[in-house]
Design a protein around this motif. Structure first.
Motif, PDB file in Angstrom:
ATOM      1  N   ARG A 133      13.910 -43.234 -14.492  1.00  0.00           N
ATOM      2  CA  ARG A 133      12.467 -43.373 -14.521  1.00  0.00           C
ATOM      3  C   ARG A 133      12.085 -44.805 -14.898  1.00  0.00           C
ATOM      4  O   ARG A 133      12.926 -45.567 -15.406  1.00  0.00           O
ATOM      5  CB  ARG A 133      11.811 -42.398 -15.496  1.00  0.00           C
ATOM      6  N   LYS A 138       1.172 -48.615 -14.511  1.00  0.00           N
ATOM      7  CA  LYS A 138       1.037 -47.947 -15.811  1.00  0.00           C
ATOM      8  C   LYS A 138      -0.411 -47.715 -16.195  1.00  0.00           C
ATOM      9  O   LYS A 138      -1.196 -48.659 -16.284  1.00  0.00           O
ATOM     10  CB  LYS A 138       1.643 -48.829 -16.915  1.00  0.00           C
ATOM     11  N   PRO A 139      -0.771 -46.470 -16.461  1.00  0.00           N
ATOM     12  CA  PRO A 139      -2.103 -46.217 -17.015  1.00  0.00           C
ATOM     13  C   PRO A 139      -2.091 -46.669 -18.480  1.00  0.00           C
ATOM     14  O   PRO A 139      -1.192 -46.301 -19.230  1.00  0.00           O
ATOM     15  CB  PRO A 139      -2.247 -44.703 -16.910  1.00  0.00           C
ATOM     16  N   GLU A 171       5.533 -43.281 -11.580  1.00  0.00           N
ATOM     17  CA  GLU A 171       4.159 -42.750 -11.549  1.00  0.00           C
ATOM     18  C   GLU A 171       3.291 -43.350 -10.448  1.00  0.00           C
ATOM     19  O   GLU A 171       3.249 -44.563 -10.259  1.00  0.00           O
ATOM     20  CB  GLU A 171       3.493 -42.986 -12.924  1.00  0.00           C
ATOM     21  N   GLN A 190       5.498 -39.176  -9.775  1.00  0.00           N
ATOM     22  CA  GLN A 190       4.980 -38.612 -11.023  1.00  0.00           C
ATOM     23  C   GLN A 190       3.459 -38.762 -11.075  1.00  0.00           C
ATOM     24  O   GLN A 190       2.930 -39.838 -10.834  1.00  0.00           O
ATOM     25  CB  GLN A 190       5.625 -39.344 -12.202  1.00  0.00           C
ATOM     26  N   GLY A 192       0.683 -38.720 -13.752  1.00  0.00           N
ATOM     27  CA  GLY A 192       0.628 -38.832 -15.208  1.00  0.00           C
ATOM     28  C   GLY A 192      -0.414 -37.921 -15.816  1.00  0.00           C
ATOM     29  O   GLY A 192      -1.269 -37.348 -15.126  1.00  0.00           O
ATOM     30  N   SER A 193      -0.347 -37.809 -17.134  1.00  0.00           N
ATOM     31  CA  SER A 193      -1.236 -36.872 -17.824  1.00  0.00           C
ATOM     32  C   SER A 193      -2.717 -37.248 -17.653  1.00  0.00           C
ATOM     33  O   SER A 193      -3.575 -36.400 -17.778  1.00  0.00           O
ATOM     34  CB  SER A 193      -0.872 -36.828 -19.296  1.00  0.00           C
ATOM     35  N   ARG A 194      -2.986 -38.500 -17.369  1.00  0.00           N
ATOM     36  CA  ARG A 194      -4.401 -38.882 -17.191  1.00  0.00           C
ATOM     37  C   ARG A 194      -4.921 -38.558 -15.796  1.00  0.00           C
ATOM     38  O   ARG A 194      -6.099 -38.733 -15.501  1.00  0.00           O
ATOM     39  CB  ARG A 194      -4.567 -40.372 -17.462  1.00  0.00           C
ATOM     40  N   LYS A 215       2.530 -34.039 -14.749  1.00  0.00           N
ATOM     41  CA  LYS A 215       2.524 -33.912 -16.207  1.00  0.00           C
ATOM     42  C   LYS A 215       1.264 -33.180 -16.665  1.00  0.00           C
ATOM     43  O   LYS A 215       0.221 -33.269 -16.027  1.00  0.00           O
ATOM     44  CB  LYS A 215       2.622 -35.294 -16.857  1.00  0.00           C
ATOM     45  N   ARG A 245       4.154 -32.643 -22.113  1.00  0.00           N
ATOM     46  CA  ARG A 245       4.326 -33.965 -22.738  1.00  0.00           C
ATOM     47  C   ARG A 245       3.526 -34.128 -24.025  1.00  0.00           C
ATOM     48  O   ARG A 245       3.268 -35.232 -24.484  1.00  0.00           O
ATOM     49  CB  ARG A 245       3.981 -35.080 -21.746  1.00  0.00           C
ATOM     50  N   ASP A 278       8.889 -33.634 -22.194  1.00  0.00           N
ATOM     51  CA  ASP A 278       8.905 -35.070 -22.480  1.00  0.00           C
ATOM     52  C   ASP A 278       8.797 -35.228 -24.002  1.00  0.00           C
ATOM     53  O   ASP A 278       7.711 -35.112 -24.572  1.00  0.00           O
ATOM     54  CB  ASP A 278       7.714 -35.725 -21.766  1.00  0.00           C
ATOM     55  N   HIS A 281       6.678 -39.015 -25.237  1.00  0.00           N
ATOM     56  CA  HIS A 281       5.228 -39.143 -25.403  1.00  0.00           C
ATOM     57  C   HIS A 281       4.672 -38.078 -26.342  1.00  0.00           C
ATOM     58  O   HIS A 281       3.607 -38.247 -26.918  1.00  0.00           O
ATOM     59  CB  HIS A 281       4.522 -39.100 -24.045  1.00  0.00           C
ATOM     60  N   LEU A 305      12.476 -35.514 -19.890  1.00  0.00           N
ATOM     61  CA  LEU A 305      12.054 -36.836 -19.432  1.00  0.00           C
ATOM     62  C   LEU A 305      12.046 -37.712 -20.683  1.00  0.00           C
ATOM     63  O   LEU A 305      11.221 -37.505 -21.574  1.00  0.00           O
ATOM     64  CB  LEU A 305      10.665 -36.736 -18.819  1.00  0.00           C
ATOM     65  N   GLU A 307      12.299 -41.547 -22.657  1.00  0.00           N
ATOM     66  CA  GLU A 307      12.204 -43.006 -22.560  1.00  0.00           C
ATOM     67  C   GLU A 307      13.303 -43.676 -23.379  1.00  0.00           C
ATOM     68  O   GLU A 307      13.640 -43.225 -24.483  1.00  0.00           O
ATOM     69  CB  GLU A 307      10.816 -43.476 -23.027  1.00  0.00           C
TER      70      GLU A 307
HETATM   71  C1  PEP Z   1       4.883 -41.829 -18.640  1.00  0.00           C
HETATM   72  O1  PEP Z   1       5.647 -40.870 -18.491  1.00  0.00           O
HETATM   73  O2  PEP Z   1       5.215 -42.977 -18.394  1.00  0.00           O
HETATM   74  C2  PEP Z   1       3.518 -41.607 -19.135  1.00  0.00           C
HETATM   75  C3  PEP Z   1       2.596 -42.550 -19.060  1.00  0.00           C
HETATM   76  O3  PEP Z   1       3.328 -40.409 -19.680  1.00  0.00           O
HETATM   77  P1  PEP Z   1       1.973 -39.555 -19.824  1.00  0.00           P
HETATM   78  O4  PEP Z   1       1.314 -39.587 -18.469  1.00  0.00           O
HETATM   79  O5  PEP Z   1       2.491 -38.206 -20.192  1.00  0.00           O
HETATM   80  O6  PEP Z   1       1.182 -40.196 -20.902  1.00  0.00           O
END
Ligand code: PEP
Ligand code: MN
Length: 353
Positions: A133, A138-139, A171, A190, A192-194, A215, A245, A278, A281, A305, A307
């Motif tokens: 991964r 990136k959010p 993502e 992926q 993401g959670s947002r 997620k 997560r 996960d 997070h 998952l 990091e």
């Molecule tokens: C991620 O997995 O990189 C991540 C940003 O996770 P999440 O969307 O769960 O915050």
């Protein structure tokens, strides 16, 4: 679906409800006339039936759904399909998630350079992870934080994929990125959670042949989360993977709260889709990641998952929750032992009664 009429409902009102159902059909409709009231039963696919319109009709007391609103994602749907196995297996670049082996997806939060992702991919593979991964898009909460190398990051991931031989999970934040993801051969998209509530993105991903790892959003109840998965599946897409997560609670010591109940409930009661945990997070702390991983596997997860970073002191994102190389290795080893124990316990599949 069952429609419970009021005790004082008139024969005309009952007839009106039935007529409305015939219009909305095709449904098989039958009624049970009790001593006190009439109950109307509706048989057929009611997923798109406008329940609120039925509730509005005179004489209706309650509309009760018997099957889940997330039809295709539900465990009972898979059972009805008689697929041979109760749970779905999802292929990610040749690795099966939801099969007989615990699957670990590991890598940095964000791709920082070609060297960083290559170094990480190498030790991640040696540690026993099957998938790599790393975020290219990136959010971030703050607009001043590093938000990824974008296309360059995808290119570095593609090189790592080829050189090290690990399929890549990364993502996707917008439907406009689908072409880029295809160009750089991303193996799993992926969400993401947002972005679970990003209807346009989910709709667009329905027609992508690659698997989608969805997620859970930090504030979404588990059955609502399964409706987001359903959105991906309505046109027949089957390769969807779930990931708990951590959710938002009153707790502030940890970054989020790992909802282990949801993991167990999804596996035993709610869905046939593979479920990941996960621990990174959800805890936000390196110290807690190994134990949270054990707990996730013990709750029935099909994979993790995690990091990790070759040198978290220099990580551009989420360094405090990144496992070191040796910790990752040990965590995966121990999780495999726990996985074997849990899977032979007979408690992951639904109870047979
Ligand atoms: C991620 O997995 O990189 C991540 C940003 O996770 P999440 O969307 O769960 O915050
Ligand atoms: Mn992260």
């Amino acid at each position: 679906m069952i429609i419970k009429m009021k005790r004082q409902a008139t024969p005309e009102q009952i007839e009106e409800v039935k007529q409305r159902l015939y219009e909305l059909g095709p449904y098989e409709i039958g009624d049970i006339v009790g001593t006190e009231r009439v109950v109307i039963g509706v048989k057929g696919d009611v997923t798109a039936l406008p329940e609120d319109q039925i509730r509005e009709l005179s004489g209706v007391e309650e509309v009760i759904l018997i099957s889940k609103k997330y039809k295709r994602a539900s465990l009972e749907y898979r059972t009805q399909l008689n697929h041979g196995s109760l749970y779905s297996r999802v292929d990610v670049g040749g690795v099966t998630i939801g099969g007989d082996e615990l699957v670990v997806i590991a890598g940095p939060c964000v791709v920082e350079s070609q060297e960083q992702i290559l170094t990480t991919a190498k030790y991640v593979k040696d540690a026993g992870a099957q998938l790599l991964r790393g975020g290219a898009f990136k959010p971030r909460t703050s607009p001043y934080s590093f938000d990824g190398l974008k296309e360059e990051g995808l290119r570095y991931l593609q090189v790592a994929r080829k050189e090290i031989g690990l399929p890549v999970v990364t993502e996707i934040m917008s439907e406009r990125q689908i072409d880029l993801f295809e160009k750089y051969e991303v193996d799993c998209y992926q969400v993401g959670s947002r972005n679970g509530r990003n209807q346009e993105l989910l709709n667009a991903l329905r027609s992508v042949s690659k698997p989608v790892l969805l997620k859970r959003e930090m504030g979404t109840p588990v059955e609502e989360y399964l409706l987001y998965a359903e959105r991906l599946m309505v046109d027949g897409k089957e390769n969807v993977i779930l990931c708990e997560r951590g959710i938002t609670t009153f707790e502030t010591f940890t970054r989020n709260t790992l909802d282990l109940n949801a993991v167990a409930a999804m596996k035993r009661m709610l869905t046939h889709l593979p479920v990941l945990v996960d621990p990174s997070h959800s805890t936000g702390m390196r110290e807690l990641v190994p134990l949270a991983s054990f707990a996730g596997v013990a709750a029935g997860a099909d994979g993790l998952l995690i990091e990790t970073h070759p040198d978290p002191r220099y990580a551009k994102c989420d360094g405090p929750q990144a496992l070191l190389k040796e910790e990752l290795h040990l965590t995966i080893q121990k999780c495999r032992e726990i996985y074997a124990l849990v899977r032979t316990s007979g408690f992951v599949s639904p109870a047979l009664h």
